[in-house]
Design a protein around this motif. Structure first.
Motif, PDB file in Angstrom:
ATOM      1  N   UNK A   1      10.261  14.316  11.979  1.00  0.00           N
ATOM      2  CA  UNK A   1      10.663  12.914  11.978  1.00  0.00           C
ATOM      3  C   UNK A   1      12.155  12.767  12.279  1.00  0.00           C
TER       4      UNK A   1
ATOM      5  N   UNK B   1       9.397  -0.844  24.473  1.00  0.00           N
ATOM      6  CA  UNK B   1       8.650  -0.354  23.310  1.00  0.00           C
ATOM      7  C   UNK B   1       7.474  -1.282  23.020  1.00  0.00           C
TER       8      UNK B   1
ATOM      9  N   UNK C   1       1.571  -0.519  15.155  1.00  0.00           N
ATOM     10  CA  UNK C   1       2.299   0.751  15.317  1.00  0.00           C
ATOM     11  C   UNK C   1       3.788   0.561  15.052  1.00  0.00           C
TER      12      UNK C   1
ATOM     13  N   UNK D   1       6.308   2.229  12.186  1.00  0.00           N
ATOM     14  CA  UNK D   1       7.643   2.809  12.410  1.00  0.00           C
ATOM     15  C   UNK D   1       8.672   2.183  11.466  1.00  0.00           C
TER      16      UNK D   1
ATOM     17  N   UNK E   1      13.476   0.705  17.572  1.00  0.00           N
ATOM     18  CA  UNK E   1      12.192   0.079  17.223  1.00  0.00           C
ATOM     19  C   UNK E   1      12.365  -1.431  17.185  1.00  0.00           C
TER      20      UNK E   1
ATOM     21  N   UNK F   1      -3.825   3.522  14.729  1.00  0.00           N
ATOM     22  CA  UNK F   1      -2.509   3.656  15.346  1.00  0.00           C
ATOM     23  C   UNK F   1      -2.476   4.887  16.241  1.00  0.00           C
ATOM     24  N   UNK F   2      -1.801   4.739  17.384  1.00  0.00           N
ATOM     25  CA  UNK F   2      -1.685   5.871  18.287  1.00  0.00           C
ATOM     26  C   UNK F   2      -0.210   6.221  18.419  1.00  0.00           C
ATOM     27  N   UNK F   3       0.118   7.477  18.163  1.00  0.00           N
ATOM     28  CA  UNK F   3       1.495   7.937  18.283  1.00  0.00           C
ATOM     29  C   UNK F   3       1.553   9.108  19.236  1.00  0.00           C
TER      30      UNK F   3
ATOM     31  N   UNK G   1       9.815   6.173  19.699  1.00  0.00           N
ATOM     32  CA  UNK G   1       9.382   6.013  18.307  1.00  0.00           C
ATOM     33  C   UNK G   1       9.504   7.325  17.543  1.00  0.00           C
ATOM     34  N   UNK G   2       9.369   7.252  16.226  1.00  0.00           N
ATOM     35  CA  UNK G   2       9.443   8.472  15.421  1.00  0.00           C
ATOM     36  C   UNK G   2       8.242   9.362  15.744  1.00  0.00           C
ATOM     37  N   UNK G   3       8.459  10.670  15.599  1.00  0.00           N
ATOM     38  CA  UNK G   3       7.426  11.636  15.977  1.00  0.00           C
ATOM     39  C   UNK G   3       6.365  11.720  14.876  1.00  0.00           C
ATOM     40  N   UNK G   4       5.641  10.643  14.744  1.00  0.00           N
ATOM     41  CA  UNK G   4       4.695  10.483  13.642  1.00  0.00           C
ATOM     42  C   UNK G   4       3.461  11.358  13.806  1.00  0.00           C
TER      43      UNK G   4
ATOM     44  N   UNK H   1       3.375  14.426  14.958  1.00  0.00           N
ATOM     45  CA  UNK H   1       3.717  15.764  14.477  1.00  0.00           C
ATOM     46  C   UNK H   1       3.755  15.803  12.955  1.00  0.00           C
ATOM     47  N   UNK H   2       4.124  14.658  12.357  1.00  0.00           N
ATOM     48  CA  UNK H   2       4.201  14.581  10.889  1.00  0.00           C
ATOM     49  C   UNK H   2       2.842  14.850  10.235  1.00  0.00           C
TER      50      UNK H   2
END
Lengths: 497, 354
Positions: free
Chosen positions: A206, A438, A446, A450, A469, B134-136, B146-149, B151-152
């Motif tokens: 993160x 974005x 989504x 974030x 974001x 949700x799609x990350x 966006x945050x690397x969710x 991988x989290x």
């Protein structure tokens, strides 16, 4: 910034009192408030967006960073962290009402451990300096953004930077073991560690790429890799851009993972050749640079196979660098491509979308068509192996409406990337620049998720507010209104000031 | 191979219903790693029906697959195209699924040389505790929007959401593999594993079984041959060794005593401990079979800069994972809250506090 509700700010409080409080623990010279002295901090590498910060602080110790953050937390003042400011998305764009926290003085390499193959460094250490310090041990730090001479490791972590070698060796997130982070309320905490993993959630995942929104980095432990025994580069010329793009997938399909696989189109090739005399074939419509590394015999074998394949896929010429000098020259052309293209026009705007490799040919064709529609030239320089495009849009900001046209052209390219299954940013970050796009890539739910992640780290929302974001309600506007009726990003910073 | 079914809608309905009724859920794939972590209470939510390969294009080096897909299917599909999951995940049973592999985040012997589960995650679709799908991330190699969710999710033990599908980067199978072995002491093995890892060699495994050091080389035939000349030692018939190590089915792992997984820097000195050990990951992962008090094991490992997990055995109501510092625990609680505000998913499985 109008898009993200700045409810807090230094403007709401007594400036002399705040400066006095900062100077309780910082030397006078480390707190800058005079407009002329603030000017060098008004932008990062994306200079189309500028904003004079309320003040700049240059702490030298971790303790001072903690004190700065603790003070800002107490007074509820937003903070933007800054390394070398080479970023290309306005991520380090200051706030008129906020503090700019420069980590420039954190420039020491604390330790190189050749046995553990790690380097412990402060965030202001330059990317290339790590590899230089590790070189005597036969080791190097793999991610190598084109700005590696100047960019700092702290900024690399914030952006999850890539580079020409990330197809084989990964991004920053794959090469960082531990971070020391000052929290938004001024506490020092450690994420990750010298082992290969840590208990609990993968917070390193993160933090890398979090664009200064979650914490202030004050120390980084990176992995070092053994320098390959040998690296060799091929230069393949094509008389057709799409054919060059199609050859990229063929190399991967043959089971060869090149250390770097880069493409430049004709305009970029000629600009680079004029600039650094790399020895590029200037008549080519596109060139591919394909670097193979490994053991001596393996490199010879893969070079031979890649060469045959490129010729079979329509290369008009394939050259192997004859020696290290020529190899370095080939790369120099690629690494100087941005400034080289920059010489062709008063201004250029660098995009950073990623697409699935198989969509490269059609995406390039579409970018060519858009270039004609917007009547602005575009040079393409990119990490072909990763499908990461860097179209460079040439414009002249002094001509009325051209910046705006360049931005719209850029926005169209990014939306095209999303449409073919890609992303608006492969390695430069969202920052200030791509906040609208974005909304194209993510749903409201989504984006809300974030924001909840952000709030988990930074409940007061003090770190780099307004970047990365967008607020879902802003997206709702963006989706319903035509782009024309919104404040153009280029004028937003002025509007906010 | 693409025969599968998409149960996204049904799974989402289960989550919404659980949220409405304040009912906890235990996310369950094939159940092969149910022993791992703390026991959790909750109504089992079966994921294994949600299966199938969504997209796989070998030239792109990317596979997107539904969470309930058997890991064996995935590996077979990849192998038929000359590719592999580079993190060598343990199955620990026939029914292992992709979702469980991601959630547990356990990687095999290749890990220090090519990367862990988390390193190959490109994207994921999840259901959070609000029932949002949700799609990350995505299916591209580089993506910092966006945050690397996604991988989290690796290693989160299903505490943040129901993973619906995941996109992995995959790699070509090596052209050739061979293993070199020789007898030596543990300090010699550690020194040698660290020395070799600092050399440009095509290493893909380095372990010490208490008596012999085993080094695996993978890559092009030429690179492997060059590596063999550099390293020396006996060439063994040891594909089986790595397979058994990956699946923790070597005799070492059969002990009824508690099995500890110690994650330390590869260069850390030998443990101050005489209990049975097996060194993997070039020295960075040390398996320990020991009845010693957990606190003494944790203290010993902390001194080396690492952490200890009570991987299997022992009483499961004691701390399984290494305790976090207080600021990190607070952050974990806030993250859990951010994804799963009602605490629906795998309550307490990772830490009793979550």
């Amino acid at each position: 910034m109008p898009t993200n509700d700045p409810v807090k700010g230094a403007g709401k409080i007594d400036t002399p009192a705040l400066v006095k409080a900062l100077r309780q623990f910082l030397p006078n010279a480390a707190v800058i408030t005079e407009t002329e002295a603030l000017r060098p901090y008004e932008c990062d590498g994306l200079s189309a967006y500028r904003q004079i910060p309320w003040a700049v602080v240059l702490p030298e110790t971790v303790e001072q960073v903690c004190q700065v953050m603790s003070l800002c937390h107490h007074w509820q003042i937003p903070v933007v962290a800054r390394g070398a400011a080479t970023g290309l998305s306005g991520g380090a764009l200051p706030l008129a009402d906020g503090l700019l926290l420069s980590l420039a003085k954190f420039n020491r390499i604390l330790n190189i451990d050749p046995i553990a193959r790690t380097a412990r460094v402060e965030p202001g250490v330059r990317n290339l300096a790590i590899s230089q310090a590790a070189n005597p041990y036969g080791l190097y730090y793999a991610p190598d953004p084109s700005s590696q001479i100047a960019c700092t490791i702290g900024g690399n972590v914030a952006e999850n930077s890539g580079g020409v070698h990330c197809l084989k060796y990964g991004l920053t997130v794959h090469n960082v073991l531990e971070l020391k982070v000052v929290t938004p309320d001024g506490h020092l905490t450690t994420i990750g560690g010298p082992a290969l993993d840590s208990p609990g959630y993968d917070l390193l995942a993160i933090m890398n790429g979090s664009e200064g929104m979650l914490g202030i980095l004050v120390e980084v432990l990176v992995k070092l890799l053994p320098c390959p025994e040998r690296a060799q580069v091929l230069l393949a010329a094509f008389d057709d851009v799409e054919r060059a793009a199609a050859a990229v997938g063929e190399i991967i399909a043959a089971g060869i993972i090149p250390a770097g696989l880069e493409m430049m189109d004709g305009l970029a090739v000629r600009a680079a050749e004029d600039f650094v005399h790399a020895g590029y074939p200037t008549e080519a419509a596109a060139i591919l640079l394909c670097e193979i590394d490994g053991t001596n015999e393996e490199v010879s074998d893969h070079i031979r196979r890649a060469r045959d394949l490129l010729l079979k896929k329509g290369a008009t010429e394939v050259r192997t660098a004859q020696d290290d000098d020529e190899r370095i020259r080939f790369w120099k052309g690629r690494k100087s491509a941005f400034p080289a293209v920059g010489r062709l026009a008063p201004d250029y705007y660098c995009m950073d979308g990623t697409v699935p490799r198989k969509r490269l040919p059609e995406v390039l064709t579409r970018i060519g068509a858009l270039s004609r529609e917007y009547d602005l030239p575009v040079a393409n320089v990119f990490h072909a192996g990763d499908g990461n495009l860097h179209p460079l849009i040439l414009y002249d900001a002094n001509r009325p409406g051209e910046l705006r046209r360049a931005e719209d052209f850029g926005a169209d390219i990014l939306e095209l990337c999303v449409r073919v299954g890609g992303t608006i940013t492969g390695e430069h970050g969202v920052g200030h620049e791509k906040i609208h796009q974005m909304c194209v890539q993510f749903s409201a739910a989504e984006l809300e998720q974030f924001h909840r992640v952000k709030a988990a780290f930074d409940p007061s929302l003090l770190l780099n507010p307004g970047k990365a974001i967008p607020q879902p309600k802003h997206c709702a506007e963006y989706r319903t209104l035509a782009r024309d009726t919104l404040v153009p990003p280029g004028e937003r910073s002025k509007a906010a000031g | 191979m693409n025969s599968g079914q998409d149960l996204s809608t049904e799974l989402r309905e289960h989550v919404l219903q659980a949220a409405a009724e304040d009912k906890r859920l235990e996310l369950l794939g094939g159940g092969t790693k149910r022993f791992y972590g703390h026991p959790t209470t909750g109504v089992p939510l079966e994921i294994s029906g949600h299966r199938g390969v969504v997209t796989y294009e070998p030239k792109e080096l990317v596979m997107t697959v539904r969470a309930g897909t058997p890991l064996a299917w995935v590996e077979q599909a990849l192998a038929s195209e000359g590719q592999m999951l580079p993190f060598e995940p343990p199955h620990l049973g026939d029914r292992a699924t992709v979702g469980g592999t991601l959630a547990c985040g356990i990687s095999g012997p290749r890990r220090p040389f090519t990367g862990a589960v988390r390193d190959f995650v490109l994207g994921a679709r999840i259901i959070n505790g609000r029932g949002d799908i949700l799609r990350f991330g995505g299916e591209v190699m580089k993506n910092v929007a966006g945050y690397d969710t996604a991988r989290l999710m690796a290693g989160s033990l299903g505490t943040l959401g129901v993973v619906l599908d995941v996109s992995f980067k995959v790699l070509p199978l090596p052209e050739r593999e061979l293993t070199l072995s020789r007898e030596c002491s543990q300090p010699q093995a550690l020194a040698e594993m660290n020395r070799l890892a600092g050399r440009p060699l095509p290493l893909s495994g380095a372990c010490y079984d208490g008596r012999r050091l085993h080094i695996r080389l993978s890559g092009s035939s030429l690179a492997v041959a060059a590596g063999k000349n550099h390293i020396g030692g006996d060439e063994g018939h040891s594909q089986q060794l790595w397979q058994d190590l990956r699946e923790l089915s070597l005799p070492f792992f059969n002990s009824p005593q508690p099995l500890w997984r110690l994650s330390v820097p590869a260069s850390a000195p030998p443990l101050e401990c005489t209990d049975k050990q097996f060194l993997d990951w070039g020295g960075a992962q040390r398996w320990l079979v020991s009845q010693a008090p957990p606190e003494s094991i944790r203290t010993m490992v902390e001194k080396l800069g690492g952490h200890a997990t009570l991987f299997r055995g022992g009483t499961r109501n004691q701390r399984i994972f290494h305790p976090l510092s207080q600021p990190l625990m607070i952050l974990h609680q806030r993250l859990k809250q951010a994804f799963d505000p009602k605490g629906l998913f795998n309550s307490g499985r990772l830490f009793p506090e979550l």
